[in-house]
Design a protein around this motif. Sequence first.
Motif, PDB file in Angstrom:
ATOM      1  N   PHE C 133      11.613  69.389  22.568  1.00  0.00           N
ATOM      2  CA  PHE C 133      11.442  70.539  23.447  1.00  0.00           C
ATOM      3  C   PHE C 133      11.255  71.745  22.536  1.00  0.00           C
ATOM      4  O   PHE C 133      12.133  72.044  21.715  1.00  0.00           O
ATOM      5  CB  PHE C 133      12.659  70.745  24.340  1.00  0.00           C
ATOM      6  CG  PHE C 133      12.907  69.603  25.286  1.00  0.00           C
ATOM      7  CD1 PHE C 133      12.139  69.460  26.435  1.00  0.00           C
ATOM      8  CD2 PHE C 133      13.913  68.680  25.028  1.00  0.00           C
ATOM      9  CE1 PHE C 133      12.372  68.409  27.322  1.00  0.00           C
ATOM     10  CE2 PHE C 133      14.146  67.627  25.909  1.00  0.00           C
ATOM     11  CZ  PHE C 133      13.379  67.489  27.054  1.00  0.00           C
ATOM     12  N   ASN C 210      27.205  64.060  38.527  1.00  0.00           N
ATOM     13  CA  ASN C 210      26.411  65.267  38.334  1.00  0.00           C
ATOM     14  C   ASN C 210      26.095  65.601  36.879  1.00  0.00           C
ATOM     15  O   ASN C 210      25.183  66.356  36.597  1.00  0.00           O
ATOM     16  CB  ASN C 210      27.179  66.456  38.936  1.00  0.00           C
ATOM     17  CG  ASN C 210      26.593  66.877  40.261  1.00  0.00           C
ATOM     18  OD1 ASN C 210      25.417  66.629  40.519  1.00  0.00           O
ATOM     19  ND2 ASN C 210      27.399  67.507  41.083  1.00  0.00           N
ATOM     20  N   PHE C 211      26.884  65.063  35.965  1.00  0.00           N
ATOM     21  CA  PHE C 211      26.739  65.460  34.555  1.00  0.00           C
ATOM     22  C   PHE C 211      25.803  64.490  33.853  1.00  0.00           C
ATOM     23  O   PHE C 211      26.149  63.835  32.876  1.00  0.00           O
ATOM     24  CB  PHE C 211      28.109  65.502  33.889  1.00  0.00           C
ATOM     25  CG  PHE C 211      29.036  66.480  34.552  1.00  0.00           C
ATOM     26  CD1 PHE C 211      29.016  67.820  34.187  1.00  0.00           C
ATOM     27  CD2 PHE C 211      29.879  66.091  35.572  1.00  0.00           C
ATOM     28  CE1 PHE C 211      29.840  68.743  34.814  1.00  0.00           C
ATOM     29  CE2 PHE C 211      30.718  66.995  36.201  1.00  0.00           C
ATOM     30  CZ  PHE C 211      30.697  68.328  35.830  1.00  0.00           C
ATOM     31  N   ASN C 212      24.590  64.424  34.364  1.00  0.00           N
ATOM     32  CA  ASN C 212      23.666  63.397  33.903  1.00  0.00           C
ATOM     33  C   ASN C 212      22.641  63.894  32.891  1.00  0.00           C
ATOM     34  O   ASN C 212      21.644  63.231  32.651  1.00  0.00           O
ATOM     35  CB  ASN C 212      22.965  62.783  35.121  1.00  0.00           C
ATOM     36  CG  ASN C 212      22.259  63.851  35.956  1.00  0.00           C
ATOM     37  OD1 ASN C 212      22.385  65.037  35.675  1.00  0.00           O
ATOM     38  ND2 ASN C 212      21.526  63.424  36.969  1.00  0.00           N
ATOM     39  N   ALA C 213      22.885  65.053  32.290  1.00  0.00           N
ATOM     40  CA  ALA C 213      21.971  65.546  31.261  1.00  0.00           C
ATOM     41  C   ALA C 213      22.230  64.783  29.960  1.00  0.00           C
ATOM     42  O   ALA C 213      23.356  64.354  29.693  1.00  0.00           O
ATOM     43  CB  ALA C 213      22.164  67.045  31.050  1.00  0.00           C
ATOM     44  N   PRO C 214      21.184  64.609  29.160  1.00  0.00           N
ATOM     45  CA  PRO C 214      21.342  63.836  27.925  1.00  0.00           C
ATOM     46  C   PRO C 214      22.509  64.257  27.037  1.00  0.00           C
ATOM     47  O   PRO C 214      23.207  63.375  26.501  1.00  0.00           O
ATOM     48  CB  PRO C 214      19.993  64.043  27.212  1.00  0.00           C
ATOM     49  CG  PRO C 214      19.025  64.287  28.322  1.00  0.00           C
ATOM     50  CD  PRO C 214      19.789  65.055  29.366  1.00  0.00           C
ATOM     51  N   PRO C 215      22.791  65.562  26.853  1.00  0.00           N
ATOM     52  CA  PRO C 215      23.890  65.894  25.922  1.00  0.00           C
ATOM     53  C   PRO C 215      25.238  65.310  26.363  1.00  0.00           C
ATOM     54  O   PRO C 215      26.043  64.931  25.517  1.00  0.00           O
ATOM     55  CB  PRO C 215      23.927  67.423  25.939  1.00  0.00           C
ATOM     56  CG  PRO C 215      22.575  67.846  26.387  1.00  0.00           C
ATOM     57  CD  PRO C 215      22.094  66.782  27.316  1.00  0.00           C
TER      58      PRO C 215
ATOM     59  N   ASN D 210      16.734  70.112  27.577  1.00  0.00           N
ATOM     60  CA  ASN D 210      17.816  69.134  27.627  1.00  0.00           C
ATOM     61  C   ASN D 210      18.864  69.400  28.703  1.00  0.00           C
ATOM     62  O   ASN D 210      19.602  68.504  29.072  1.00  0.00           O
ATOM     63  CB  ASN D 210      18.534  69.142  26.270  1.00  0.00           C
ATOM     64  CG  ASN D 210      18.159  67.937  25.445  1.00  0.00           C
ATOM     65  OD1 ASN D 210      17.771  66.908  25.986  1.00  0.00           O
ATOM     66  ND2 ASN D 210      18.284  68.054  24.142  1.00  0.00           N
ATOM     67  N   PHE D 211      18.948  70.610  29.169  1.00  0.00           N
ATOM     68  CA  PHE D 211      20.017  70.980  30.101  1.00  0.00           C
ATOM     69  C   PHE D 211      19.535  70.796  31.540  1.00  0.00           C
ATOM     70  O   PHE D 211      19.513  71.739  32.326  1.00  0.00           O
ATOM     71  CB  PHE D 211      20.480  72.408  29.835  1.00  0.00           C
ATOM     72  CG  PHE D 211      21.005  72.594  28.440  1.00  0.00           C
ATOM     73  CD1 PHE D 211      22.328  72.295  28.148  1.00  0.00           C
ATOM     74  CD2 PHE D 211      20.174  72.994  27.411  1.00  0.00           C
ATOM     75  CE1 PHE D 211      22.822  72.433  26.854  1.00  0.00           C
ATOM     76  CE2 PHE D 211      20.653  73.133  26.114  1.00  0.00           C
ATOM     77  CZ  PHE D 211      21.978  72.853  25.839  1.00  0.00           C
ATOM     78  N   ASN D 212      19.141  69.589  31.842  1.00  0.00           N
ATOM     79  CA  ASN D 212      18.478  69.331  33.110  1.00  0.00           C
ATOM     80  C   ASN D 212      19.403  68.746  34.179  1.00  0.00           C
ATOM     81  O   ASN D 212      18.934  68.206  35.171  1.00  0.00           O
ATOM     82  CB  ASN D 212      17.273  68.412  32.883  1.00  0.00           C
ATOM     83  CG  ASN D 212      17.693  67.115  32.200  1.00  0.00           C
ATOM     84  OD1 ASN D 212      18.865  66.962  31.823  1.00  0.00           O
ATOM     85  ND2 ASN D 212      16.767  66.199  32.045  1.00  0.00           N
ATOM     86  N   ALA D 213      20.719  68.836  33.977  1.00  0.00           N
ATOM     87  CA  ALA D 213      21.642  68.356  35.018  1.00  0.00           C
ATOM     88  C   ALA D 213      21.697  69.382  36.150  1.00  0.00           C
ATOM     89  O   ALA D 213      21.522  70.586  35.925  1.00  0.00           O
ATOM     90  CB  ALA D 213      23.026  68.128  34.413  1.00  0.00           C
TER      91      ALA D 213
END
Lengths: 301, 301, 301, 301
Positions: C133, C210-215, D210-213
């Motif tokens: 990104f 809900n906390f499904n972002a990659p980090p 990356n912050f796509n939650a």
Amino acid sequence: MKIGFVGLGSMGAAIAMNLVESGHEVHVFNRTPARAEPLRAAGAHVAASPAHAAESADVVFTMVADDAAHAAVTFGEAGIAGALRPGALHISMSTISVAAAQDQATRYREAGLAFVSAPVFGRPDAAAARKLFIMAAGEDAHLTVAVPLLEQLGQSVGIVGTDPSQANLVKLIGNFMLSAIIETLGEACAVAGKAGIDPMRLVELLTSANFNAPPYKIYGSLIASQQFQPPGFSLPLGQKDNRLMLVAAEALGVPMPLASLVRDRFLTLRSQGIGAAHDWSAVALCALSDAGMSKPAHLRT
Amino acid sequence: MKIGFVGLGSMGAAIAMNLVESGHEVHVFNRTPARAEPLRAAGAHVAASPAHAAESADVVFTMVADDAAHAAVTFGEAGIAGALRPGALHISMSTISVAAAQDQATRYREAGLAFVSAPVFGRPDAAAARKLFIMAAGEDAHLTVAVPLLEQLGQSVGIVGTDPSQANLVKLIGNFMLSAIIETLGEACAVAGKAGIDPMRLVELLTSANFNAPPYKIYGSLIASQQFQPPGFSLPLGQKDNRLMLVAAEALGVPMPLASLVRDRFLTLRSQGIGAAHDWSAVALCALSDAGMSKPAHLRT
Amino acid sequence: MKIGFVGLGSMGAAIAMNLVESGHEVHVFNRTPARAEPLRAAGAHVAASPAHAAESADVVFTMVADDAAHAAVTFGEAGIAGALRPGALHISMSTISVAAAQDQATRYREAGLAFVSAPVFGRPDAAAARKLFIMAAGEDAHLTVAVPLLEQLGQSVGIVGTDPSQANLVKLIGNFMLSAIIETLGEACAVAGKAGIDPMRLVELLTSANFNAPPYKIYGSLIASQQFQPPGFSLPLGQKDNRLMLVAAEALGVPMPLASLVRDRFLTLRSQGIGAAHDWSAVALCALSDAGMSKPAHLRT
Amino acid sequence: MKIGFVGLGSMGAAIAMNLVESGHEVHVFNRTPARAEPLRAAGAHVAASPAHAAESADVVFTMVADDAAHAAVTFGEAGIAGALRPGALHISMSTISVAAAQDQATRYREAGLAFVSAPVFGRPDAAAARKLFIMAAGEDAHLTVAVPLLEQLGQSVGIVGTDPSQANLVKLIGNFMLSAIIETLGEACAVAGKAGIDPMRLVELLTSANFNAPPYKIYGSLIASQQFQPPGFSLPLGQKDNRLMLVAAEALGVPMPLASLVRDRFLTLRSQGIGAAHDWSAVALCALSDAGMSKPAHLRT
């Protein structure tokens, strides 16, 4: 003794005057010349540059605002370092960074010049009354010259160590500890006030008990009454010292969460327009304001 | 005067002894009876319950560990409240919560009983030497009775206000301020130590200057030498008071970030096995350990 | 297009390889020449200095470790700025300070050179897979050249604004937000673990909700298993970015207490001997260790 | 299946309606009877008390506001626990304290009643759309009954463990993690805004990377636009969950400095008059206000 004195702010002017009154031959320099006039009237010589103040002196004192000013008068054009006689002593009373003091120590040692760091605790009235607490560090041979002079200027001279920068660190630690008292009192007065206890009464009760050190009395009174003007020690100077403390601690690998908390208080206040017109005890405004005990800083008049 | 005294821990025993020595008729009670024997030897009467200690007294003192113990001796079976004569006075010297004091004030008022809160600053040796700093709050008529008695027990009696719980709040604020000093000294000693300045020397330098209040000297010495045993005021008691402070502040709507920082220090230490065997100044271990200046608490021997 | 590429660390090498594979004429430079060999094998030209890589290029990319390296390859001896043809474009992908980017923007504008800042989110495997990104900022005319190239290197190119340093700020903000996730997960795993919930199960439950972002997935797995080696993004680099974030925020007058908390975590770990061999997610060790859920960092093996 | 449902707030009403629409015989109870009318219209039976809703049910759901309400409908007069048939199952979906769930688990086990804790992530619209994320914990035999029902109500059911209170802890952890996102976004938007980057643009850039939650998108938009009204999840409810998190963590011996930071934000806002009319994302106002990016909460209109 033949003495140079560079930096005639409210602290420096008071100290230089004491040196004149003690009978020394004092050559003063200040960037803004008008501030030298009262010294001239008292018998001091007014020099045209730091170098002129230093060139024939046995000892040169500096008392300036920050690292930049210190570097300018010491290593800048017509600076002290280039003018000092071999063996002459430079006593720095400024609150400068540990790194700046370390750098100067190295350069002076290489140049065969003597250097003692001697920052002080106390406000201008204490300086005038020779009531300063002075922290001194430097090589023993240099301290032998410096200490008797410093003892003429304060109520005590504490020897920190042989590395000049250690005195600067102790000074920064002391200011950190004062800022901790300010934050503590802010939170204490907020909780007391909201419980219907007059914050001034709280301060009286506590300083009549165990919390009887001067900072609790001085700052407690300012904070309980929310009287942050005029400044005794201005907020931007306090913020500068907080920054120097955190930089020094980071270089040493020491987390200081309480200093970090105070750091954020300073940033908050600056963003709300609080600055040089306020005393650094205004740090307590944050706790008072967060509790709804005061308007936020920028909305007070 | 005929006095009941409930709670003969190290503080209570010292205070009760002073009352005996001042010539009062003192009826003492302690949950563990053996602790009453030295008082009996000095002339006190030993009561079989808080109610017995209270039933014919003009004034009953309580000095117990926490809210639960206070509620038990006051409102529990064979408690003080059910035995006090109309008009008799209950002076609570315990460090209890603001809410508990408020509750008692309401219940005593409704029952026609007199109540003064009078928590103290000072350790057992100060109690024995009648050197306590006492904070007192209650209705004027009740203070008129209480203050002359309290003045026999300490070096000063500060009147906080007419609401007894305000004295408890001031006590909690005082302990918060002490915990702030401990945290401050922990950070200060960590940064000094890593810069090669002996922390004990740092403490000497600062307490010889502006930081000359007793807590800086007492805690500074303990922290600089990392001597946290035996406890003067144990870590779990300090943690309890920190908790009471935060609960009171939350009820008042006051954020206290410095108290929150100390709260997390306590939790860290407890999770590392530090407890009643340590002085609460061990809070400073966190700053020292985070800086690598000490082993973490649970790995020290 | 004729492209210079300076800085062949794990990120830079992967990006440069993609440029070669896209058919550009790429002149690469790296301080340690051996790292250029795989590029040479793939068809790149190996330059002897940043200046040589830049002198005939239409566009020069830089991807180096920090401000010092960036200044060296850009403004140092045989640096890019002195070699670029008028009108040529410098795209900086490094995570450098806001101040450094501002300084370069000023100097390039005065010299008639084009400058776009284009820092990236993603690890070396994402770089190799053209999945980065990319955040880009610069004057519109410069972005017109840069964006099509950048689109060959990542999965998205976000345009931040016309001031190159704004892209650097967004990059620092992004890393701050990642560090906040790491701290959050450390505290969450500590509390779960002590309640008997396997931290790995906690992470599965939350990242399935809900906390499904990659980090959350990547760092959650590392933290729950306390696997901080080998580093994906090393702890000292994370600490550097935290420092740059706080410096930029201070210059803007913004308190960031959460970033300050993370700052102290880094300092604690460094003082315990954790460094370049560990991933920056080891920041979570502090919360785990304070809760007694892990040995302190320096005592793990 | 014969189902009781107690608590028809915006969440409970939506869930109960789904149970009716799935063909179950549903007996509903709400303290304020008017809220039961839409359910009655859809075919539900309206009970006169929690006991009536429970007395012939196979399964009783509760979805109420806090520990006090939960205790009242469960163990109070005409409560569920006294009316449940042996072997019947109580599924608690409320966000109650870990201690309350532990207490109920013990009492139900002793009474031979079945208990599953199944708190949810999701707002009322997600409840209506059967899109909730549900965390369930309880004994295997009880989960065997509960899970098929819960799967009719949400998009996923995560099994936490056999101790019901563990599901409550995971729910509190999840809300803690959301509050961390809110604080993070507050600080991020403050620093971006003061650097001239539109906070809404910042949120777009980061949530496209990356912050796509979902929480970053939902709260990012609210915070960037400073739109904190009307509440989706009200500030006092968020504060309650923060308090429950800290209480649970303290009982487990876990310091959570980030949760403590958020705690102080809530207290600040409440002292400034922000309450039930605001969404809990208003926590971000503190960072924005401290940076001078917003008026303090109580001065906004």
